[in-house]
Design a protein around this motif. Structure first.
Motif, short mmCIF file in Angstrom:
data_model
loop_
_atom_site.label_atom_id
_atom_site.label_comp_id
_atom_site.label_asym_id
_atom_site.label_seq_id
_atom_site.Cartn_x
_atom_site.Cartn_y
_atom_site.Cartn_z
N ILE A 10 -13.50 2.04 4.54
CA ILE A 10 -12.13 2.22 4.13
C ILE A 10 -12.09 2.41 2.62
N PRO A 11 -11.40 3.45 2.14
CA PRO A 11 -11.31 3.64 0.70
C PRO A 11 -10.66 2.43 0.03
N GLY A 12 -11.22 2.00 -1.08
CA GLY A 12 -10.62 0.89 -1.81
C GLY A 12 -10.95 -0.47 -1.24
N GLY A 13 -11.88 -0.58 -0.33
CA GLY A 13 -12.24 -1.88 0.22
C GLY A 13 -12.57 -1.75 1.68
N GLY A 14 -13.85 -1.79 2.03
CA GLY A 14 -14.26 -1.58 3.41
C GLY A 14 -14.17 -2.83 4.25
N VAL A 15 -14.36 -2.63 5.52
CA VAL A 15 -14.39 -3.72 6.48
C VAL A 15 -15.83 -3.79 6.98
N LEU A 32 -4.39 -2.88 8.15
CA LEU A 32 -3.23 -2.00 8.04
C LEU A 32 -1.95 -2.80 7.85
N ALA A 33 -1.81 -3.88 8.59
CA ALA A 33 -0.62 -4.73 8.44
C ALA A 33 -0.54 -5.31 7.02
N LYS A 34 -1.68 -5.76 6.50
CA LYS A 34 -1.69 -6.30 5.13
C LYS A 34 -1.31 -5.25 4.11
N LEU A 35 -1.90 -4.04 4.24
CA LEU A 35 -1.60 -2.98 3.28
C LEU A 35 -0.14 -2.54 3.35
N ARG A 39 2.48 -2.77 0.35
CA ARG A 39 3.23 -1.58 -0.07
C ARG A 39 4.73 -1.88 -0.09
N GLU A 40 5.22 -2.56 0.92
CA GLU A 40 6.65 -2.88 0.98
C GLU A 40 7.05 -3.77 -0.20
N ARG A 41 6.20 -4.75 -0.48
CA ARG A 41 6.49 -5.64 -1.62
C ARG A 41 6.42 -4.88 -2.94
N MET A 42 5.44 -4.02 -3.09
CA MET A 42 5.31 -3.23 -4.32
C MET A 42 6.56 -2.38 -4.54
N ARG A 43 7.03 -1.76 -3.49
CA ARG A 43 8.22 -0.92 -3.60
C ARG A 43 9.45 -1.75 -3.95
N THR A 89 -2.50 5.16 -4.18
CA THR A 89 -3.77 4.70 -3.62
C THR A 89 -3.53 3.83 -2.40
N ASN A 90 -2.55 2.94 -2.49
CA ASN A 90 -2.21 2.09 -1.36
C ASN A 90 -1.80 2.94 -0.17
N TYR A 91 -0.97 3.95 -0.40
CA TYR A 91 -0.51 4.82 0.69
C TYR A 91 -1.67 5.61 1.28
N GLN A 92 -2.59 6.09 0.45
CA GLN A 92 -3.75 6.82 0.95
C GLN A 92 -4.62 5.94 1.83
N GLN A 93 -4.75 4.67 1.47
CA GLN A 93 -5.51 3.74 2.30
C GLN A 93 -4.82 3.54 3.64
N ILE A 94 -3.50 3.45 3.63
CA ILE A 94 -2.74 3.28 4.87
C ILE A 94 -2.93 4.50 5.77
N VAL A 95 -2.84 5.70 5.20
CA VAL A 95 -3.02 6.92 5.97
C VAL A 95 -4.42 6.97 6.58
N ALA A 96 -5.43 6.61 5.79
CA ALA A 96 -6.82 6.61 6.28
C ALA A 96 -6.99 5.62 7.43
#
Length: 184
Positions: A10-15, A32-35, A39-43, A89-96
Motif C-alpha cells: 500500500i502506498p504510504g504504509g504497507g500491510v 481503509l476504514a482508518k484512512l 480523511r474525514e477528520r482532516m477535512r 496522498t490520503n485520498y490516493q491511498q484510499i483509492v488504491a
C-alpha cells in the motif's frame, strides 16, 4: 495474477504479508476504514481552520494553545491545517485500497457464462467485465436499452460490455429478463 504480497503493498504504509487472502481482505478493510476516518477528520479540521472557528476546534478536542497556533495566519493571510498534498496522498491511498479490495473480491468470484438462443452473456472476473454478445445485430430499441444500462459496444470483440460490479450485475439481470421475455 498478483501475489498476496503485491496485493498488500500500500502506498504510504504497507500491510504485512498474510497467508490467506481473507485475512488480506480484513486487513485492507481495517486500513481503509482508518484512512477514511482520518480523511474525514482532516477535512473537518481544515474547514474549521479556514473559517477560523475556534469553538469548533475546541469541540474536536484541541487545547487553547493549539487552537491559537492553528488560527495564526501565514504570510499570505491564509489558515490551513493540512496541506493539499496530505489530503491528496490520503485520498490516493484510499483509492488504491478500494482497488485492491475489488481485486480480492474478484478472486473469489467465479466466471459466469449463459448461452441463450440469441445472445451469450458473460461475467469475466479476471477482466472485471460483464458482456453481451448477440448472434445478430440488435435492433435500435435494444441498442438504446443497452446504452441506458451502461453497456458500451466494443466492435473489436463484437460485444456490449460494462464493469463487473453490483450495479452492473443488476442491470444485466434486468436486460436478461427483458431479452428472455422478447424471445418467448
Amino acid at each position: 495474477m498478483r501475489t498476496h504480497f503485491d496485493i498488500l503493498t500500500i502506498p504510504g504504509g504497507g500491510v504485512a504479508k498474510v497467508d490467506a487472502h481473507q485475512d488480506a481482505a480484513d486487513l485492507i478493510a481495517v486500513r481503509l476504514a482508518k484512512l477514511e476516518a482520518v480523511r474525514e477528520r482532516m477535512r473537518k479540521v481544515n474547514t474549521l481552520v479556514r473559517n477560523r472557528n475556534a469553538k469548533g476546534l475546541k469541540r474536536l478536542g484541541y487545547a487553547d494553545s493549539k487552537v491559537a497556533r492553528l488560527l495564526q495566519p501565514d504570510s499570505e493571510n491564509r489558515c490551513a491545517f493540512h496541506t493539499d498534498y496530505k489530503l491528496r496522498t490520503n485520498y490516493q491511498q484510499i483509492v488504491a485500497l478500494r482497488r485492491m479490495a475489488r481485486e480480492l473480491e474478484s478472486m473469489d468470484r467465479i466466471d459466469v457464462s449463459i448461452d441463450q438462443e440469441d445472445y451469450l452473456y458473460r461475467e469475466d472476473a479476471s477482466a472485471q467485465t460483464i458482456s453481451f454478445r448477440f448472434t445478430a445485430k440488435p435492433d435500435k430499441a435494444l441498442r438504446a436499452l443497452l446504452r441506458r444500462a451502461g453497456f458500451i459496444l466494443r466492435p473489436s470483440r463484437n460485444t456490449y460490455e460494462r464493469t463487473l460490479d453490483c450495479t452492473g450485475i443488476a442491470a444485466a439481470s434486468q436486460l436478461r429478463d427483458h431479452l428472455n421475455k422478447r424471445m418467448h
